[in-house]
Motif scaffolding. Structure first.
Motif, PDB file in Angstrom:
ATOM      1  N   PRO A 290       0.794  -1.236   0.000  1.00 30.26           N
ATOM      2  CA  PRO A 290       0.000   0.000   0.000  1.00 30.26           C
ATOM      3  C   PRO A 290       0.822   1.278   0.000  1.00 30.26           C
ATOM      4  CG  PRO A 290      -0.047  -1.015   2.166  1.00 30.26           C
ATOM      5  CD  PRO A 290       0.600  -1.999   1.241  1.00 30.26           C
ATOM      6  N   ASP A 291       2.062   1.219   0.460  1.00 29.89           N
ATOM      7  CA  ASP A 291       2.880   2.434   0.497  1.00 29.89           C
ATOM      8  C   ASP A 291       3.615   2.671  -0.816  1.00 29.89           C
ATOM      9  OD1 ASP A 291       2.117   2.987   3.122  1.00 29.89           O
ATOM     10  OD2 ASP A 291       3.678   1.699   3.941  1.00 29.89           O
ATOM     11  N   ARG A 292       3.363   1.812  -1.798  1.00 26.98           N
ATOM     12  CA  ARG A 292       3.932   2.002  -3.131  1.00 26.98           C
ATOM     13  C   ARG A 292       2.878   2.609  -4.047  1.00 26.98           C
ATOM     14  NH1 ARG A 292       4.748  -3.211  -5.138  1.00 26.98           N
ATOM     15  NH2 ARG A 292       2.949  -3.017  -6.501  1.00 26.98           N
ATOM     16  N   LEU A 293       3.251   3.679  -4.756  1.00 20.30           N
ATOM     17  CA  LEU A 293       2.357   4.264  -5.754  1.00 20.30           C
ATOM     18  C   LEU A 293       2.364   3.381  -6.993  1.00 20.30           C
ATOM     19  CD1 LEU A 293       0.580   6.771  -6.476  1.00 20.30           C
ATOM     20  CD2 LEU A 293       2.630   7.740  -7.542  1.00 20.30           C
ATOM     21  N   ASP A 294       1.183   2.920  -7.381  1.00 23.14           N
ATOM     22  CA  ASP A 294       1.065   2.029  -8.537  1.00 23.14           C
ATOM     23  C   ASP A 294      -0.125   2.482  -9.370  1.00 23.14           C
ATOM     24  OD1 ASP A 294       0.856   0.032 -10.393  1.00 23.14           O
ATOM     25  OD2 ASP A 294       0.464  -1.589  -8.959  1.00 23.14           O
ATOM     26  N   LEU A 295       0.167   3.216 -10.436  1.00 24.48           N
ATOM     27  CA  LEU A 295      -0.910   3.786 -11.256  1.00 24.48           C
ATOM     28  C   LEU A 295      -1.659   2.739 -12.060  1.00 24.48           C
ATOM     29  CD1 LEU A 295       0.803   7.065 -12.569  1.00 24.48           C
ATOM     30  CD2 LEU A 295      -0.431   6.657 -10.420  1.00 24.48           C
ATOM     31  N   THR A 296      -1.142   1.520 -12.104  1.00 22.86           N
ATOM     32  CA  THR A 296      -1.834   0.446 -12.817  1.00 22.86           C
ATOM     33  C   THR A 296      -2.687  -0.399 -11.867  1.00 22.86           C
ATOM     34  OG1 THR A 296      -0.016  -1.133 -12.575  1.00 22.86           O
ATOM     35  CG2 THR A 296       0.052   0.333 -14.490  1.00 22.86           C
ATOM     36  N   ARG A 297      -2.744  -0.007 -10.602  1.00 19.22           N
ATOM     37  CA  ARG A 297      -3.500  -0.777  -9.610  1.00 19.22           C
ATOM     38  C   ARG A 297      -4.962  -0.875 -10.049  1.00 19.22           C
ATOM     39  NH1 ARG A 297      -1.982  -1.643  -4.226  1.00 19.22           N
ATOM     40  NH2 ARG A 297      -0.419   0.022  -4.377  1.00 19.22           N
ATOM     41  N   ARG A 298      -5.446  -2.103 -10.194  1.00 23.05           N
ATOM     42  CA  ARG A 298      -6.820  -2.302 -10.668  1.00 23.05           C
ATOM     43  C   ARG A 298      -7.783  -2.581  -9.529  1.00 23.05           C
ATOM     44  NH1 ARG A 298      -6.691   0.341 -15.243  1.00 23.05           N
ATOM     45  NH2 ARG A 298      -4.932  -0.317 -16.542  1.00 23.05           N
ATOM     46  N   ASP A 299      -7.374  -3.417  -8.587  1.00 16.90           N
ATOM     47  CA  ASP A 299      -8.226  -3.711  -7.443  1.00 16.90           C
ATOM     48  C   ASP A 299      -7.949  -2.641  -6.407  1.00 16.90           C
ATOM     49  OD1 ASP A 299      -9.889  -4.835  -5.611  1.00 16.90           O
ATOM     50  OD2 ASP A 299      -8.528  -6.455  -5.044  1.00 16.90           O
ATOM     51  N   ASN A 300      -8.765  -1.589  -6.407  1.00 13.21           N
ATOM     52  CA  ASN A 300      -8.467  -0.407  -5.592  1.00 13.21           C
ATOM     53  C   ASN A 300      -9.711   0.019  -4.821  1.00 13.21           C
ATOM     54  OD1 ASN A 300      -7.473   1.941  -4.510  1.00 13.21           O
ATOM     55  ND2 ASN A 300      -6.687   2.764  -6.423  1.00 13.21           N
ATOM     56  N   PRO A 301      -9.997  -0.670  -3.714  1.00 18.45           N
ATOM     57  CA  PRO A 301     -11.218  -0.357  -2.955  1.00 18.45           C
ATOM     58  C   PRO A 301     -11.043   0.812  -1.984  1.00 18.45           C
ATOM     59  CG  PRO A 301     -10.106  -2.188  -1.921  1.00 18.45           C
ATOM     60  CD  PRO A 301      -9.253  -1.790  -3.118  1.00 18.45           C
ATOM     61  N   HIS A 302     -10.462   1.907  -2.463  1.00 18.21           N
ATOM     62  CA  HIS A 302     -10.271   3.044  -1.573  1.00 18.21           C
ATOM     63  C   HIS A 302     -11.625   3.618  -1.145  1.00 18.21           C
ATOM     64  CE1 HIS A 302     -11.434   6.409  -4.201  1.00 18.21           C
ATOM     65  NE2 HIS A 302     -10.834   5.772  -5.202  1.00 18.21           N
ATOM     66  N   ILE A 303     -11.605   4.299  -0.001  1.00 16.11           N
ATOM     67  CA  ILE A 303     -12.850   4.862   0.533  1.00 16.11           C
ATOM     68  C   ILE A 303     -12.750   6.380   0.623  1.00 16.11           C
ATOM     69  CG2 ILE A 303     -13.648   2.809   1.748  1.00 16.11           C
ATOM     70  CD1 ILE A 303     -12.351   3.951   4.260  1.00 16.11           C
ATOM     71  N   SER A 304     -12.013   6.974  -0.308  1.00 17.04           N
ATOM     72  CA  SER A 304     -11.813   8.425  -0.266  1.00 17.04           C
ATOM     73  C   SER A 304     -13.109   9.200  -0.471  1.00 17.04           C
ATOM     74  CB  SER A 304     -10.781   8.834  -1.319  1.00 17.04           C
ATOM     75  OG  SER A 304      -9.545   8.208  -1.055  1.00 17.04           O
ATOM     76  N   PHE A 305     -14.106   8.568  -1.080  1.00 14.21           N
ATOM     77  CA  PHE A 305     -15.409   9.211  -1.260  1.00 14.21           C
ATOM     78  C   PHE A 305     -16.431   8.725  -0.227  1.00 14.21           C
ATOM     79  CE2 PHE A 305     -13.842   9.623  -5.753  1.00 14.21           C
ATOM     80  CZ  PHE A 305     -13.814  11.013  -5.790  1.00 14.21           C
ATOM     81  N   SER A 306     -15.955   8.091   0.856  1.00 13.99           N
ATOM     82  CA  SER A 306     -16.804   7.550   1.911  1.00 13.99           C
ATOM     83  C   SER A 306     -17.587   6.332   1.404  1.00 13.99           C
ATOM     84  CB  SER A 306     -17.738   8.627   2.474  1.00 13.99           C
ATOM     85  OG  SER A 306     -18.352   8.184   3.668  1.00 13.99           O
ATOM     86  N   ALA A 307     -18.659   5.981   2.110  1.00 13.53           N
ATOM     87  CA  ALA A 307     -19.453   4.799   1.760  1.00 13.53           C
ATOM     88  C   ALA A 307     -20.777   4.883   2.499  1.00 13.53           C
ATOM     89  CB  ALA A 307     -18.706   3.513   2.137  1.00 13.53           C
ATOM     90  N   GLY A 308     -21.699   4.004   2.144  1.00 14.18           N
ATOM     91  CA  GLY A 308     -23.000   3.995   2.796  1.00 14.18           C
ATOM     92  C   GLY A 308     -23.872   5.151   2.346  1.00 14.18           C
ATOM     93  N   ILE A 309     -24.785   5.579   3.197  1.00 16.96           N
ATOM     94  CA  ILE A 309     -25.749   6.602   2.778  1.00 16.96           C
ATOM     95  C   ILE A 309     -25.089   7.963   2.574  1.00 16.96           C
ATOM     96  CG2 ILE A 309     -27.650   5.411   3.933  1.00 16.96           C
ATOM     97  CD1 ILE A 309     -27.601   7.688   6.037  1.00 16.96           C
ATOM     98  N   HIS A 310     -23.888   8.149   3.131  1.00 16.02           N
ATOM     99  CA  HIS A 310     -23.204   9.428   2.980  1.00 16.02           C
ATOM    100  C   HIS A 310     -22.112   9.369   1.905  1.00 16.02           C
ATOM    101  CE1 HIS A 310     -25.237  11.514   6.200  1.00 16.02           C
ATOM    102  NE2 HIS A 310     -25.018  10.501   7.012  1.00 16.02           N
ATOM    103  N   TYR A 311     -22.183   8.368   1.026  1.00 16.25           N
ATOM    104  CA  TYR A 311     -21.247   8.323  -0.104  1.00 16.25           C
ATOM    105  C   TYR A 311     -21.349   9.634  -0.884  1.00 16.25           C
ATOM    106  CZ  TYR A 311     -18.879   6.873  -4.361  1.00 16.25           C
ATOM    107  OH  TYR A 311     -18.014   6.800  -5.435  1.00 16.25           O
ATOM    108  N   CYS A 312     -20.208  10.161  -1.286  1.00 21.44           N
ATOM    109  CA  CYS A 312     -20.149  11.485  -1.905  1.00 21.44           C
ATOM    110  C   CYS A 312     -21.004  11.580  -3.162  1.00 21.44           C
ATOM    111  CB  CYS A 312     -18.696  11.825  -2.228  1.00 21.44           C
ATOM    112  SG  CYS A 312     -18.497  13.415  -3.058  1.00 21.44           S
ATOM    113  N   ILE A 313     -22.009  12.442  -3.114  1.00 24.94           N
ATOM    114  CA  ILE A 313     -22.905  12.601  -4.258  1.00 24.94           C
ATOM    115  C   ILE A 313     -22.181  13.226  -5.450  1.00 24.94           C
ATOM    116  CG2 ILE A 313     -23.760  14.911  -3.648  1.00 24.94           C
ATOM    117  CD1 ILE A 313     -26.580  13.947  -4.406  1.00 24.94           C
ATOM    118  N   GLY A 314     -21.086  13.941  -5.172  1.00 24.83           N
ATOM    119  CA  GLY A 314     -20.347  14.611  -6.228  1.00 24.83           C
ATOM    120  C   GLY A 314     -19.159  13.825  -6.760  1.00 24.83           C
ATOM    121  N   ALA A 315     -19.028  12.549  -6.375  1.00 25.17           N
ATOM    122  CA  ALA A 315     -17.870  11.758  -6.807  1.00 25.17           C
ATOM    123  C   ALA A 315     -17.714  11.709  -8.339  1.00 25.17           C
ATOM    124  CB  ALA A 315     -17.956  10.349  -6.227  1.00 25.17           C
TER     125      ALA A 315
END
Length: 405
Positions: free
Chosen positions: A334-359
Motif C-alpha cells: 500500500p505504500d507504493r504508488l502504482d498507477l496500474t492498480r486495478r483492485d483499488n477499494p479506496h474509501i476516499s469518497f466515503s461509503a453507505g448513505i453518505h457516499y459522496c454525491i459529487g464523486a
C-alpha cells in the motif's frame, strides 16, 4: 509505548507524513481511545468500511437525543450561524431528513447534469493549463487546482462570474471547523463566512425564484416529490454550501497531493506520460495514496463492540480514511504508488448513505486537469519543496511551485 505515541495531529512531522503512524495504529489493534480529541480511532479498512454503513452510528445524534441526553455540551451560542448552516446539509443529517433531502437534491443534481458539464470542465482545464504554460510555470495550486473546481461548482449553481471571488475564502474558513479542536479564531472565521455566504445565497435563491435558469439552484427550487415535498430555503442554502465545500476541497487537494506524489515517484510519472490511458486508474490510485480527507467522524447512537472493546453510546469514532487506504489487508504494497492498480477499494469518497454525491464530477475534474497537464505541459516539474498546510483532517498543500521547461 502507547499505540498513538506517533499519532499527533498537531505535530508538523506527523502532518507531513501520517502513514507510518497509521501502520503503528493498525499493528497495535483495531480501535484506540485518543484522549486529546476524546475520540476512538479506527484504523483498519474492514472496520472503517463496515462502520460507515452501520446504522448504530450517525453523523448527528440530534434526531434521537438532546445534547444533555447524549452527554454532550451544546455548541456555543456565538457559533450558531455555522451550526445552522452545517446542520441542515445532508452530510450532517440522518434519516428520515437525510433521505428526503438527498432524494430531492438528486432530482436536480443528476448524472445528466454532471455529464452536461464535462465539455465545460475540459475546456476550462485546458485554458488554465495554457496560461500556466504560457507563463513558463507558476503555482499549480493557485493557477490550476483551485480555479477549476470552484468555477465548475459556481457554473453549476449559476453563480455569476463577477460574484465568484469570495467563494473559495468562504469555503476555506467554513472548512476550518472540521479540524480537530478548532481554535476560537478559526470558529470566528467560520461563523463570519457562514453568515456572509448564507446571505449571498439567500439573495441568489430569491432571484432564481423570480427568474429561473438552467442551473442547479433553479433545479433545487423546482425539485419536489410525489407528495409535493420541497426543500426549505435553509436546506437549499446548506446544500449549495455543502456542494461547494465538498465539491472542491477534495478536488483541489487531490490535484496537488497527486502531482506532488507523481513528482516524488518519477518512474510512475514517466509511465503516465508515456500512456495517457492510465489517467482513470491514476486518479483512483492518487486518491488512495495520499487521501485528501483523512478522517470522518461518527457518533455512537447505540453501543458498538470492536474487537472486544465496547464503545458506549455518546462516544465519537474517528474513522481514519488515510489509514484504511493504506491497509495491506486490502491493498498490496500500500505504500507504493502504482498507477496500474486495478483492485483499488479506496474509501476516499466515503461509503453507505453518505457516499459522496459529487464523486462522478470530482473524477471528471481530476481527469480533465491531469490530461491537460500531461498533454500541454509534458516537461512540468517542481521548482521547490512545497509547504504543507498545517491541517490534518483536510490534507493539502499551501502551494506547489512548478515550471515548464
Amino acid at each position: 509505548m502507547a499505540a498513538f505515541d506517533t499519532f499527533d495531529p498537531w505535530d508538523p512531522a506527523f502532518v507531513a507524513d501520517p502513514y507510518p503512524a497509521y501502520a503503528e495504529l493498525r499493528a497495535r489493534g483495531r480501535v484506540h481511545y485518543y484522549e486529546p480529541s476524546d475520540q476512538w480511532l479506527v484504523p483498519h479498512h474492514a472496520d472503517v468500511s463496515a462502520l460507515l454503513r452501520d446504522r448504530r452510528l450517525g453523523r448527528t445524534y440530534q434526531h434521537r437525543f438532546t445534547h444533555e441526553d447524549f452527554g454532550r455540551t451544546a455548541p456555543r451560542p456565538e457559533h450558531e450561524p455555522f451550526h445552522t448552516l452545517n446542520d441542515h446539509g445532508m452530510l450532517d443529517l440522518e434519516p428520515p431528513d437525510h433521505t428526503r433531502i438527498r432524494r430531492l437534491v438528486s432530482k436536480a443534481f443528476t448524472p445528466r447534469t454532471v455529464e452536461r458539464l464535462k465539455p465545460y470542465v475540459e475546456r476550462l482545464a485546458g485554458e488554465l493549463v495554457d496560461r500556466l504554460v504560457a507563463a513558463g510555470g507558476g503555482d499549480l495550486l493557485a493557477d490550476v487546482a483551485e480555479p477549476l473546481p470552484v468555477a465548475v461548482i459556481a457554473e453549476m449553481l449559476g453563480v455569476p462570474e463577477s460574484d465568484r471571488a469570495p467563494l473559495r475564502p468562504w469555503s476555506a474558513d467554513i472548512c476550518g471547523m472540521y479540524e480537530l479542536n478548532p481554535s476560537q479564531e478559526t470558529a470566528a472565521k467560520a461563523v463570519r463566512a457562514s453568515v456572509e455566504f448564507s446571505e449571498y445565497l439567500r439573495e441568489l435563491i430569491a432571484q432564481r425564484r423570480k427568474s429561473p435558469g438552467d442551473d442547479l439552484i433553479s433545479g433545487l427550487i423546482a425539485a419536489h416529490d410525489e407528495d409535493d415535498d420541497r426543500l426549505t430555503e435553509q436546506e437549499m442554502i446548506s446544500t449549495c454550501v455543502l456542494l461547494l465545500n465538498a465539491g472542491h476541497e477534495a478536488t483541489v487537494n487531490a490535484t496537488v497531493n497527486g502531482w506532488w506524489a507523481l513528482f516524488r515517484n518519477p518512474g510512475q510519472l514517466a509511465a503516465l506520460r508515456a500512456d495517457h490511458s492510465l489517467v482513470p486508474s491514476a486518479v483512483e490510485e492518487l486518491m488512495r495514496y495520499d487521501t485528501p480527507l483523512q478522517l470522518f467522524e461518527r457518533w455512537v447512537l447505540d453501543e458498538v463492540e470492536i474487537d472486544g472493546t465496547v464503545i458506549p453510546r455518546g462516544a465519537e469514532l474517528a474513522l481514519l480514511f488515510g489509514s484504511a487506504n493504506h491497509d495491506p489487508a486490502v491493498s498490496a504494497a500500500p505504500d507504493r504508488l502504482d498507477l496500474t492498480r486495478r483492485d483499488n477499494p479506496h474509501i476516499s469518497f466515503s461509503a453507505g448513505i453518505h457516499y459522496c454525491i459529487g464523486a462522478p464530477l470530482a473524477r471528471i475534474e481530476l481527469a480533465a486537469s491531469m490530461s491537460s497537464l500531461l498533454e500541454k505541459a509534458p516537461t512540468l516539474r517542481p521548482t521547490a519543496e512545497p509547504e504543507r498546510k498545517p491541517n490534518f483532517v483536510i490534507r493539502g498543500l499551501a502551494g506547489l511551485p512548478v515550471e515548464v521547461v
